[in-house]
Design a protein around this motif. Structure first.
Motif, PDB file in Angstrom:
ATOM      1  N   THR A 123    -104.752  58.072  73.987  1.00  0.00           N
ATOM      2  CA  THR A 123    -105.353  58.506  73.025  1.00  0.00           C
ATOM      3  C   THR A 123    -104.429  59.314  72.155  1.00  0.00           C
ATOM      4  OG1 THR A 123    -106.469  60.381  75.059  1.00  0.00           O
ATOM      5  CG2 THR A 123    -105.979  61.575  73.073  1.00  0.00           C
ATOM      6  N   VAL A 124    -105.245  58.804  71.021  1.00  0.00           N
ATOM      7  CA  VAL A 124    -104.828  59.037  69.222  1.00  0.00           C
ATOM      8  C   VAL A 124    -104.645  60.287  68.967  1.00  0.00           C
ATOM      9  CG1 VAL A 124    -104.672  58.333  67.479  1.00  0.00           C
ATOM     10  CG2 VAL A 124    -104.675  56.536  69.164  1.00  0.00           C
ATOM     11  N   HIS A 125    -103.415  60.751  68.681  1.00  0.00           N
ATOM     12  CA  HIS A 125    -103.771  62.567  68.383  1.00  0.00           C
ATOM     13  C   HIS A 125    -103.951  62.263  66.600  1.00  0.00           C
ATOM     14  CE1 HIS A 125    -101.728  66.505  67.269  1.00  0.00           C
ATOM     15  NE2 HIS A 125    -103.093  66.937  67.349  1.00  0.00           N
ATOM     16  N   LEU A 126    -104.488  63.029  65.572  1.00  0.00           N
ATOM     17  CA  LEU A 126    -104.374  63.173  64.055  1.00  0.00           C
ATOM     18  C   LEU A 126    -103.511  63.778  64.431  1.00  0.00           C
ATOM     19  CD1 LEU A 126    -107.568  61.020  62.649  1.00  0.00           C
ATOM     20  CD2 LEU A 126    -105.425  59.891  63.246  1.00  0.00           C
ATOM     21  N   VAL A 127    -102.562  63.883  63.528  1.00  0.00           N
ATOM     22  CA  VAL A 127    -101.000  65.425  63.645  1.00  0.00           C
ATOM     23  C   VAL A 127    -102.098  66.125  61.882  1.00  0.00           C
ATOM     24  CG1 VAL A 127     -99.456  63.990  63.438  1.00  0.00           C
ATOM     25  CG2 VAL A 127     -99.755  64.002  61.559  1.00  0.00           C
ATOM     26  N   ALA A 128    -102.954  65.024  60.646  1.00  0.00           N
ATOM     27  CA  ALA A 128    -103.995  66.011  59.285  1.00  0.00           C
ATOM     28  C   ALA A 128    -105.374  64.480  59.626  1.00  0.00           C
ATOM     29  CB  ALA A 128    -103.002  65.575  58.278  1.00  0.00           C
ATOM     30  N   PRO A 129    -105.926  65.783  58.802  1.00  0.00           N
ATOM     31  CA  PRO A 129    -107.440  65.016  58.986  1.00  0.00           C
ATOM     32  C   PRO A 129    -107.268  64.187  58.401  1.00  0.00           C
ATOM     33  CG  PRO A 129    -107.658  67.601  59.004  1.00  0.00           C
ATOM     34  CD  PRO A 129    -106.278  67.278  58.623  1.00  0.00           C
ATOM     35  N   THR A 130    -108.339  63.058  58.298  1.00  0.00           N
ATOM     36  CA  THR A 130    -108.438  61.866  57.843  1.00  0.00           C
ATOM     37  C   THR A 130    -109.075  62.168  56.228  1.00  0.00           C
ATOM     38  OG1 THR A 130    -108.208  60.359  59.291  1.00  0.00           O
ATOM     39  CG2 THR A 130    -108.779  59.238  57.238  1.00  0.00           C
ATOM     40  N   PRO A 131    -108.060  62.133  54.751  1.00  0.00           N
ATOM     41  CA  PRO A 131    -109.213  62.157  53.765  1.00  0.00           C
ATOM     42  C   PRO A 131    -110.416  61.236  53.353  1.00  0.00           C
ATOM     43  CG  PRO A 131    -106.934  60.776  53.970  1.00  0.00           C
ATOM     44  CD  PRO A 131    -106.886  61.207  54.991  1.00  0.00           C
ATOM     45  N   GLU A 132    -111.314  61.718  52.737  1.00  0.00           N
ATOM     46  CA  GLU A 132    -112.708  60.870  52.620  1.00  0.00           C
ATOM     47  C   GLU A 132    -112.224  60.063  51.270  1.00  0.00           C
ATOM     48  OE1 GLU A 132    -115.402  63.584  51.310  1.00  0.00           O
ATOM     49  OE2 GLU A 132    -115.550  65.018  52.416  1.00  0.00           O
ATOM     50  N   LYS A 133    -111.111  60.031  50.327  1.00  0.00           N
ATOM     51  CA  LYS A 133    -110.662  59.105  49.904  1.00  0.00           C
ATOM     52  C   LYS A 133    -109.059  59.019  49.845  1.00  0.00           C
ATOM     53  CE  LYS A 133    -114.234  58.683  46.326  1.00  0.00           C
ATOM     54  NZ  LYS A 133    -114.605  58.364  44.812  1.00  0.00           N
ATOM     55  N   PHE A 134    -108.183  57.074  50.047  1.00  0.00           N
ATOM     56  CA  PHE A 134    -107.184  57.651  50.390  1.00  0.00           C
ATOM     57  C   PHE A 134    -106.175  57.687  48.897  1.00  0.00           C
ATOM     58  CE2 PHE A 134    -108.177  55.196  54.344  1.00  0.00           C
ATOM     59  CZ  PHE A 134    -108.373  55.868  55.335  1.00  0.00           C
ATOM     60  N   GLY A 135    -105.610  58.530  49.000  1.00  0.00           N
ATOM     61  CA  GLY A 135    -105.231  57.858  47.657  1.00  0.00           C
ATOM     62  C   GLY A 135    -103.497  59.657  47.636  1.00  0.00           C
ATOM     63  N   SER A 136    -103.434  60.769  49.229  1.00  0.00           N
ATOM     64  CA  SER A 136    -102.714  61.849  49.042  1.00  0.00           C
ATOM     65  C   SER A 136    -102.697  61.489  50.607  1.00  0.00           C
ATOM     66  CB  SER A 136    -103.247  62.673  47.907  1.00  0.00           C
ATOM     67  OG  SER A 136    -102.109  63.786  48.502  1.00  0.00           O
ATOM     68  N   VAL A 137    -101.532  62.150  50.852  1.00  0.00           N
ATOM     69  CA  VAL A 137    -101.495  63.347  52.062  1.00  0.00           C
ATOM     70  C   VAL A 137    -100.887  64.433  52.141  1.00  0.00           C
ATOM     71  CG1 VAL A 137     -99.394  62.576  53.256  1.00  0.00           C
ATOM     72  CG2 VAL A 137     -99.945  60.912  51.914  1.00  0.00           C
TER      73      VAL A 137
END
Length: 375
Positions: A123-137
């Motif tokens: 199981t992979v748990h994402l600690v934050a939502p994946t952004p629609e466009k990559f460029g920030s965190v």
């Protein structure tokens, strides 16, 4: 830029490739000289036994330099592995996902690919939502970790999208091993190895040629591989055989050793970091002063020192201008500036072997191109 070879003027290529990337000329000259006769032994590194004393001096020498440059603690093992960084996308969960769950931060295409691969094994748990466009965190205060995670995984520098993370974190639970893919930033700056459970990086960015991966792993993480983990990916087995369980990519390890010695000779990681700051600042300065003619899509807090993506002619780029930019840059012998096919535009990769002088040539060209084409 020119050089004289056998009395003839030779135009020197300026290589901004994201990888396989430029290797220091000094290193290439040594490898060329020793290609058919390694240090008077009468044979090439490519044809000597990996069990020989000569090759053992190469691989153990490379490990010694890694430990010196990064001040690697004694309870960490240094491994030279095959399969590229992508191979580690599988090797990490196969070796470390003890609880069946792991936390991942997706900040670009490579961490996204790693998370996708890890899902095959648990199981992979994402600690934050994946952004629609990559460029920030997402801000670290917003990260949420699972209760039974085996490790926290992230990519220190996203080569495609030009997103670079800090080397220290405040929100990661103290008991949770941090695993980082640092392929694109490896040996470009110092960091505290003891804060990580494992770091790894493909050599073909800053430390050599494609075909070998450097891994630094805390020894208490060994011995937990899944039963289906292939032997060639089992960290404990690789360590027990000092990275010689099977025939390693001997020549690639040799080149890595040469590059590591070159880094040490030229001031170590402090010098590499200082040059990285200077080089990236040259390019970002032109971008930021162009009134939107050049556009970098990355949050300034996470701009990469290694990979600078940008569009020419505005936010979405102007196809004709970008085509002309590449053509004119090519006439000045600057190559590999085209952006990744998934994002388009331009990308300047400023790894250790790229000099400040070479970067200045690109910055001057960008300024001149802007002056001639701005509306």
């Amino acid at each position: 830029m020119e050089s004289v070879v056998n009395g003839c003027i030779k135009k020197k290529i300026i290589n901004f490739s994201p990888g396989p990337a430029k290797i220091p000329e000094e290193v290439l000259e040594i490898a060329q000289k020793e290609l058919v006769d390694f240090q008077g032994h009468g044979l090439s590194v490519m044809e000597m036994s990996h069990r020989s004393k000569e090759f053992e001096s190469i691989i153990f020498g490379a490990e010694k330099t890694v430990r010196e440059l990064l001040d690697v603690p004694a309870n960490y093992k240094v491994l030279f592995m095959q399969g590229g960084g992508a191979g580690q996308f599988s090797a990490v969960p196969l070796n470390l996902m003890r609880t069946g769950t792991a936390d991942y931060l997706v900040s670009g295409s490579w961490s996204q690919a790693a998370a996708k691969e890890a899902k095959k094994y648990g199981t992979v748990h994402l600690v934050a939502p994946t952004p629609e466009k990559f460029g920030s965190v997402p801000d670290e205060s917003e990260w949420k970790f699972s209760d039974n995670s085996s490790y926290f995984y992230h990519c220190g520098n996203e080569t495609v999208h030009g997103v670079e993370l800090p080397t220290t974190f405040t929100s990661v639970p103290g008991h949770l091993p941090i695993v980082a893919d640092i392929s694109s930033s490896l040996m470009s700056r110092k960091f505290d190895v003891s804060k990580y459970g494992m770091v790894f990086g493909g050599a073909q960015k800053n430390v050599g040629c494609a075909g070998v991966v450097l891994g630094i792993i805390r020894e208490d993480l060994f011995g937990h591989a899944r039963k289906e983990c292939p032997s060639v990916l089992d960290y404990k087995l690789l360590d027990a055989h000092t990275s010689l369980y099977n025939t390693p990519p001997c020549f690639n390890v040799y080149v890595m050793g040469l590059v590591l010695n070159w880094i040490k000779k030229h001031g170590g990681l402090d010098a590499m970091d200082e040059m990285s700051q200077r080089k990236s600042s040259l390019i970002y300065s032109v971008i930021d002063k162009s009134n939107g003619f050049y556009y970098n899509p990355v949050d300034k807090r996470y701009r990469s020192r290694m990979n600078v993506p940008f569009r020419v002619g505005g936010v979405n780029g102007d196809e004709e201008l970008e085509k002309r930019f590449l053509q004119e840059a090519g006439k000045l012998h600057m190559v590999q500036l085209k952006g990744h096919r998934s994002v388009g535009g331009m990308r300047a990769s400023l790894y250790n072997a790229v000099t400040v002088e070479e970067t200045q040539v690109l910055a001057d060209f960008m300024q001149d191109f802007y002056d001639r084409n701005r509306v």
